[in-house]
Design an enzyme around this catalytic site. Structure first.
Site, mmCIF file in Angstrom:
data_model
loop_
_atom_site.group_PDB
_atom_site.id
_atom_site.type_symbol
_atom_site.label_atom_id
_atom_site.label_comp_id
_atom_site.label_asym_id
_atom_site.label_seq_id
_atom_site.Cartn_x
_atom_site.Cartn_y
_atom_site.Cartn_z
ATOM 1 N N GLN A 1 -17.720 -12.537 17.082
ATOM 2 C CA GLN A 1 -18.355 -13.737 16.530
ATOM 3 C C GLN A 1 -18.412 -13.655 15.004
ATOM 4 O OE1 GLN A 1 -19.374 -16.619 17.628
ATOM 5 N NE2 GLN A 1 -20.420 -17.233 15.737
ATOM 6 N N GLU A 2 -18.689 -12.474 14.482
ATOM 7 C CA GLU A 2 -18.866 -12.324 13.037
ATOM 8 C C GLU A 2 -17.552 -12.398 12.271
ATOM 9 O OE1 GLU A 2 -21.505 -12.514 11.527
ATOM 10 O OE2 GLU A 2 -23.184 -11.634 12.592
ATOM 11 N N SER A 3 -16.522 -11.714 12.758
ATOM 12 C CA SER A 3 -15.313 -11.578 11.924
ATOM 13 C C SER A 3 -14.004 -11.702 12.692
ATOM 14 C CB SER A 3 -15.323 -10.198 11.268
ATOM 15 O OG SER A 3 -15.087 -9.214 12.284
#
Ligand code: GLU
Length: 487
Positions: free
Chosen positions: A314-316
């Site tokens: 989700q982050e990167s």
């Protein structure tokens, strides 16, 4: 005279027999209905298929769309649920007709006309479309004629086999194979890997499985939409079917069915089809490089590594060099401050980033109010990771004020978007926050987490697979010769 003799001769015996019958009838209990038997036994026995779209085991035990729905039926009836999985569709229908066998089939079944002799179907609970699936890069079939000359494999005894049989009447040159040794995941993998040209699956199965198979695409819908229903044995009485229909109507009315649909099939809406292919690609190409880091750090933090991996995605999108305009960086997208606090010297180092992000997540989870229980506690921790504990506290207070349960994620989730609306945030302690984004953040991570859980579930992977990186489901389930059709 003759009649009289007959009467005299048969009279007494006939009377005796009738008398005995009446006597027996009077003494014997009326047969219990199917529903009464379930209630008396205290068990609802259900047959299903083992597939991500129906039923499988995950970290918390049994799960899957069909499982969750049928579990609610069992709960409403106040009985235990006992699940049996059939190896193929023929076995599934045979099970339904077996004496003392399962009484209900909940297996993503199309209530097709060809199946009327095998089962009686409930009202529908999901609309689906039968879809022809091809491999990206090959020429895209667009109409039934384009199926001629192709290597096609479908599930034996499926609604799709029925459709192809009907199509063969129109196009006698059409060739296809049916197999009872494969599941939908195998069919999609075989298209993905070019082992077969085409298959046919229902749109719900594709929605659930698209994320594992980057090369799989929909060619066209073959025929009209159809609907999925539960089934009872053809000779069964009406009692169970009536109860099932009343139950399905209730879950339609009270929103339960919609919630389950969103949870299981909604990720295509969340990710989009392109996002789904991309996830599948990244699962194969990127995650294996970081899997060991996730596993190691998860051990020290006592969290499921797949949850940490889901946060990382989700982050990167599992990119160690990711950088945002606001200065957050690295695979776990840490701010400078968080990185420092977590002892991360180089945010662009994947291992350090994963370890720092995981430490931060576990700390937040520990700091949450003690009354928050699992599994909701995990979703709250994700929300706090994204929006901060203070704003999350505000959303919980809003929930309480609305008469909702501040300890239930489903309730607090409804309140989070209000933190971005003045009429609401002006009343909170910490004010404005982009709560709507937090809801998406948590929803996406849950989705990735579910996918990773299915892909790495022990029943499919065998003991070695987890150590050697991720594999798509189904591959290790059967011997290759069983899944390779002889064409
Ligand atoms: N829904 C299919 C059927 O009823 C089975 C699963 C699938 O291929 O989508 O036969």
């Amino acid at each position: 005279m003759f009649a009289q003799t007959m009467f005299r001769r048969r009279g007494p015996k006939w009377l005796l027999a009738t008398g005995i019958l009446l006597l027996l009838w009077g003494c014997s209990e009326p047969q219990p209905s199917a529903l009464e038997r379930i209630q008396k036994d205290g068990v609802l026995r259900v047959v299903t298929r083992n597939s991500p779209a129906t039923y499988f085991q995950d970290r918390n035990g049994e799960t899957g769309f069909e499982y969750e729905l049928v579990k609610r039926l069992a709960d409403d009836l106040g009985v235990d649920l006992q699940i049996e999985t059939a190896d193929n569709l023929d076995e599934l229908f045979a099970g339904l007709s077996r004496e003392n066998g399962p009484v209900l089939a909940a297996a993503g079944l199309v209530s097709s006309s060809g199946r009327r002799s095998q089962a009686r179907f409930s009202e529908p609970y999901l609309e689906v479309a039968p879809q022809v699936i091809y491999r990206n890069g090959q020429s895209r079939p667009t109409r039934p004629e384009d199926l001629l000359g192709k290597r096609i494999l479908v599930l034996k005894g499926s609604s799709h086999a029925e459709q192809l049989a009907a199509l063969k009447v129109q196009f006698p040159e059409l060739n296809y194979e049916e197999s009872d040794a494969v599941e939908v995941v195998d069919l999609l993998r075989m298209v993905d890997e070019g082992e077969i040209d085409l298959t046919l699956v229902d749109s719900n199965e594709l929605a659930m499985n698209q994320v594992y198979f980057p090369n799989v695409r929909v060619a066209f819908d073959l025929g009209d939409a159809s609907s999925l229903s539960w089934a009872v044995a053809p000779g069964a009485d009406d009692s169970l079917l009536k109860e099932v229909n009343a139950f399905l109507e209730r879950v339609k009315q009270n929103g339960t069915l919609q919630r389950l649909k969103d949870r299981y099939y909604g990720h295509v809406d969340v990710l989009g089809y392109v996002g789904a292919y991309t996830f599948a690609k990244h699962l194969q190409q990127r995650l294996p490089r970081y899997e060991q880091h996730f596993r190691q750090t998860a051990k020290t933090r006592e969290v499921d590594w797949r949850l940490l991996a889901a946060i990382g995605y989700q982050e990167s999108l599992w990119q160690p060099n990711a950088t945002s305009k606001t200065g957050v960086r690295g695979l776990m997208m840490l701010t400078q401050r968080t990185a420092q606090a977590m002892g991360v010297a180089n945010r662009l180092d994947a291992k350090q980033s994963i370890s720092g992000g995981s430490k931060y997540f576990s700390m937040i989870k520990q700091d949450l109010a003690p009354e928050l229980e699992e599994p909701d506690r995990t979703w709250f921790a994700l929300a706090a990771y994204n929006i901060g504990i203070a704003h999350l506290g505000d959303a919980r207070k809003l929930a309480e004020a609305e008469g909702l349960n501040p300890n239930k994620w489903l309730d607090v989730k409804k309140m989070l978007p209000r933190l971005a609306q003045k009429q609401w945030y002006s009343k909170t302690r910490y004010g404005y926050a982009r709560g709507g984004e937090t809801v998406h953040f948590v929803q996406n991570i849950r989705r990735y987490y579910d996918i990773l859980t299915w892909v790495t579930q022990p029943q499919l992977e065998g003991s070695q697979v987890a150590e050697s990186g991720l594999h798509v489901p189904g591959i290790d389930k059967r011997k290759p010769d069983a899944t390779t059709p002889q064409m």
